[in-house]
Design a protein around this motif. Structure first.
Motif, mmCIF file in Angstrom:
data_model
loop_
_atom_site.group_PDB
_atom_site.id
_atom_site.type_symbol
_atom_site.label_atom_id
_atom_site.label_comp_id
_atom_site.label_asym_id
_atom_site.label_seq_id
_atom_site.Cartn_x
_atom_site.Cartn_y
_atom_site.Cartn_z
ATOM 1 N N SER A 204 -28.731 -100.770 -11.948
ATOM 2 C CA SER A 204 -28.478 -99.347 -11.729
ATOM 3 C C SER A 204 -27.468 -99.147 -10.597
ATOM 4 O O SER A 204 -26.554 -98.336 -10.704
ATOM 5 C CB SER A 204 -29.784 -98.611 -11.415
ATOM 6 O OG SER A 204 -29.556 -97.236 -11.225
ATOM 7 N N GLU A 205 -27.636 -99.904 -9.507
ATOM 8 C CA GLU A 205 -26.695 -99.803 -8.381
ATOM 9 C C GLU A 205 -25.309 -100.295 -8.807
ATOM 10 O O GLU A 205 -24.289 -99.704 -8.433
ATOM 11 C CB GLU A 205 -27.211 -100.618 -7.200
ATOM 12 C CG GLU A 205 -26.354 -100.488 -5.951
ATOM 13 C CD GLU A 205 -26.884 -101.297 -4.769
ATOM 14 O OE1 GLU A 205 -26.155 -101.387 -3.752
ATOM 15 O OE2 GLU A 205 -28.002 -101.841 -4.863
ATOM 16 N N PHE A 206 -25.276 -101.365 -9.585
ATOM 17 C CA PHE A 206 -24.021 -101.923 -10.070
ATOM 18 C C PHE A 206 -23.270 -100.917 -10.956
ATOM 19 O O PHE A 206 -22.051 -100.726 -10.831
ATOM 20 C CB PHE A 206 -24.319 -103.203 -10.854
ATOM 21 C CG PHE A 206 -23.172 -103.777 -11.628
ATOM 22 C CD1 PHE A 206 -22.178 -104.514 -11.003
ATOM 23 C CD2 PHE A 206 -23.094 -103.590 -13.006
ATOM 24 C CE1 PHE A 206 -21.122 -105.050 -11.720
ATOM 25 C CE2 PHE A 206 -22.041 -104.128 -13.732
ATOM 26 C CZ PHE A 206 -21.053 -104.855 -13.095
ATOM 27 N N LYS A 207 -23.988 -100.245 -11.827
ATOM 28 C CA LYS A 207 -23.374 -99.347 -12.802
ATOM 29 C C LYS A 207 -23.105 -97.961 -12.234
ATOM 30 O O LYS A 207 -22.063 -97.352 -12.516
ATOM 31 C CB LYS A 207 -24.279 -99.232 -14.035
ATOM 32 C CG LYS A 207 -23.698 -98.398 -15.158
ATOM 33 C CD LYS A 207 -24.618 -98.393 -16.374
ATOM 34 C CE LYS A 207 -24.036 -97.539 -17.500
ATOM 35 N NZ LYS A 207 -24.944 -97.498 -18.687
ATOM 36 N N ASN A 208 -24.037 -97.436 -11.410
ATOM 37 C CA ASN A 208 -23.975 -96.033 -10.986
ATOM 38 C C ASN A 208 -23.655 -95.837 -9.510
ATOM 39 O O ASN A 208 -23.460 -94.702 -9.075
ATOM 40 C CB ASN A 208 -25.307 -95.333 -11.291
ATOM 41 C CG ASN A 208 -25.703 -95.452 -12.753
ATOM 42 O OD1 ASN A 208 -24.928 -95.107 -13.634
ATOM 43 N ND2 ASN A 208 -26.911 -95.954 -13.005
ATOM 44 N N GLY A 209 -23.657 -96.944 -8.729
ATOM 45 C CA GLY A 209 -23.401 -96.823 -7.297
ATOM 46 C C GLY A 209 -24.544 -96.186 -6.533
ATOM 47 O O GLY A 209 -24.370 -95.731 -5.405
ATOM 48 N N ARG A 210 -25.727 -96.160 -7.145
ATOM 49 C CA ARG A 210 -26.907 -95.568 -6.508
ATOM 50 C C ARG A 210 -28.098 -96.506 -6.710
ATOM 51 O O ARG A 210 -28.153 -97.266 -7.676
ATOM 52 C CB ARG A 210 -27.247 -94.192 -7.117
ATOM 53 C CG ARG A 210 -26.177 -93.141 -6.885
ATOM 54 C CD ARG A 210 -26.567 -91.838 -7.575
ATOM 55 N NE ARG A 210 -27.869 -91.345 -7.128
ATOM 56 C CZ ARG A 210 -28.062 -90.680 -5.998
ATOM 57 N NH1 ARG A 210 -27.032 -90.449 -5.189
ATOM 58 N NH2 ARG A 210 -29.251 -90.240 -5.658
ATOM 59 N N ARG A 211 -29.083 -96.412 -5.785
ATOM 60 C CA ARG A 211 -30.259 -97.277 -5.867
ATOM 61 C C ARG A 211 -31.512 -96.431 -5.681
ATOM 62 O O ARG A 211 -31.617 -95.682 -4.716
ATOM 63 C CB ARG A 211 -30.198 -98.380 -4.803
ATOM 64 C CG ARG A 211 -31.264 -99.446 -4.967
ATOM 65 C CD ARG A 211 -31.098 -100.570 -3.955
ATOM 66 N NE ARG A 211 -31.984 -101.673 -4.290
ATOM 67 C CZ ARG A 211 -31.673 -102.702 -5.042
ATOM 68 N NH1 ARG A 211 -30.450 -102.775 -5.545
ATOM 69 N NH2 ARG A 211 -32.551 -103.656 -5.315
#
Length: 534
Positions: free
Chosen positions: A434-441
């Protein structure tokens, strides 16, 4: 991998104790609560199954809310560790109340069971979701996280071993009713045994210490009065109960064991709850949170939820977690009933569960090296198929096939231990994705779904056990009803959970994160975090 992502043995061990504590509660409930409700508290099995299913339905909301709360907690101790600290004592208290059986009428018992069980699920949620999410923020390296996951599962299975291995012996200790026992020898291996108690006892179990001799009621011509290695019944104060006991030599009064299951279970769980609280405190003090959300990330719940439902790895894991939890929970929930009423040896269930715990620890320890060789996805599929097929084979075992039952159970459990070890590490992978794809965790939110899947799976498993036993008219306080339910008990111990495992293996084939993809994600996120620090 930088030194900052290396986790010390002390910290891994401290983290593992947290799941040891959680499994005192989780496996204690999964293994013993059903038989406590039916055989000790006197609740109908279908009502118990419905209770467990309904209570788990609330977990969907409470788990997500807890994940959201964890992600938005900011203290000097981190986001998730404070929840572990502040829920430790409440969890121990509500677990104790869960196994307390007050003298109530039928309606009062149902109300008490629903109230305590639902409160237990809520407190467990507030404790376990932050605990699970903590693993994903202890390090950003997915391989190191798998290693932590292996330690975690060793701790989990050790906690399970503590409660499943020791509890029945503690029940025997705390369930002593100071009975009057008289033994009259009729032949070298045949005796008349009469017993009485100074006060009323709702549910006792009588057997010999060695568990070899067979008991039948004296002067009872009921065709269901067949020889078994133990009998369960209710005792009235100062009333004499008489049995013919055969198949064991040199029986004396000190070799007859009579257990009050009500007080035995309650006091035993009180002791276990104290260990639970201690282990949680140790987890809090020995762990550290290192991975933080991106600095520019703003709190945006709707975006987090939108990212979540678009996260394909997480959606697959949600279903897989549900299926493997149903599988494991059916196996755990039927063991004591199977050994008590099919093999007629309840204490032997403790030895069986200890053996399974050793197999589980071995399975957890082998997971990390196997996943490096095969990848998490392939290993998960192979483990599901192998464990399910072996477990289904138990259907061919009769009451005398103790060695075969132990071997099949141990082999199946060795493979089954791989499921949760991989699952919780893979939730961390889904957070990285999710962090890789959306820049959010949103680590807590992702782990909340995993927690819901495993807990709701346990509820479905309880309902399956309850409904199948009810279909066979099982009543834990009625011997004839117990014998009529033996086919249902044996199928729950063997091929019913195996069907669930095969379904899980089929569904796991669509999981999108193989090891090549995870290597790419880990390298990219490490580079981003390094740039942020500079």
């Amino acid at each position: 991998m930088s030194n900052s992502t290396k986790i010390s043995f002390k910290e891994k061990l401290g983290y593992a104790l947290g799941d040891g504590a959680a499994n005192i509660a989780w496996r204690g409930v999964a293994t013993f609560l059903f038989i406590f409700y039916t055989d000790v508290f006197g609740i109908n099995p279908a009502a118990v199954g419905l209770l467990m299913l309904i209570a788990r339905l609330s977990d969907g909301i409470s788990d997500v809310l807890m994940g959201i709360a964890g992600d938005r907690t900011n203290t000097k101790y981190g986001k998730f560790r404070p929840w572990i600290l502040f829920t430790a004592i409440p969890l121990g208290v509500i677990l104790s109340l869960l196994f307390t059986a007050p003298n109530l009428g039928p309606t009062g018992k149902i109300i008490y069971a629903y109230t305590t069980y639902i409160i237990f699920t809520l407190v467990y949620t507030a404790n376990n979701i932050p605990y699970g999410a903590l693993m994903a923020v202890m390090t950003g390296d997915d391989k190191e996280r798998t290693s932590i996951g292996s330690y975690r599962m060793v701790g989990a299975f050790a906690g399970g071993m503590l409660v499943q291995g020791a509890l029945l012996y503690l029940v025997a200790h705390f369930g002593n009713i100071n009975p009057t026992i008289s033994v009259n020898e009729l032949a070298s291996d045949r005796f008349q045994v009469t017993v009485s108690a100074p006060s009323d006892v709702e549910n006792v179990n009588i057997k010999t210490k060695d568990g070899i001799a067979n008991f039948i009621w004296e002067n009872n011509n009921n065709p269901t009065n067949s020889p078994t290695t133990g009998k369960s019944f209710s005792m009235e104060a100062n009333k004499t109960y008489s049995f013919i006991v055969s198949g064991e030599q040199n029986i004396s009064s000190d070799k007859i064991v009579i257990i009050d299951q009500k007080s035995g279970y309650s006091y035993s769980i009180y002791v276990m709850s104290a260990f639970l609280v201690l282990f949680m405190f140790i987890t809090f003090w020995t762990t550290k949170e290192r991975v933080q959300p991106p600095k520019e990330q703003q709190s945006d719940l709707w975006r987090d939820l939108r990212d979540l439902i678009r996260n394909k790895p997480w959606l697959v894991l949600l279903t897989i977690g549900l299926l493997f939890s149903i599988y494991n929970s059916i196996k755990q929930g039927i063991v004591v009933i199977y050994f008590t009423h099919y093999l007629h040896n309840q204490i032997l269930a403790a030895s069986f569960m200890v053996a399974l715990m050793f197999a589980s620890i071995a399975g957890a320890m082998i997971t990390a090296p196997l996943s490096k060789k095969l990848g998490k996805k392939k290993l998960f599929i192979y483990a599901l198929i192998f464990s399910g097929v072996v477990n289904a084979s138990i259907i061919f075992c009769g009451p005398g096939d103790i060695i075969a039952i132990f071997i099949l159970g141990i082999v199946s459990e060795f493979s089954a231990a791989i499921f949760p070890t991989l699952f919780f590490a893979m939730l961390g992978d889904a957070a990285d994705y999710s962090e890789f794809k959306n820049g959010r965790r949103a680590t807590g939110l992702i782990y909340s779904a995993g927690s819901f899947a495993t807990k709701f799976g346990g509820g479905i498993a309880g309902a399956i056990i309850g409904f199948i036993l009810a279909a066979f008219h099982y009543n834990g306080q009625d011997y004839s009803a117990i014998q009529g339910a033996i086919p249902g008990i044996t199928m729950l111990m063997s091929w019913v959970p195996a069907i669930i495992a095969i379904l899980g293996a089929i569904f796991m084939t669509i999981y999108p994160l193989n090891q090549t993809k995870m290597n790419e994600i880990t390298l990219e996120l490490t580079d981003r975090r390094t740039r942020e620090k500079n």
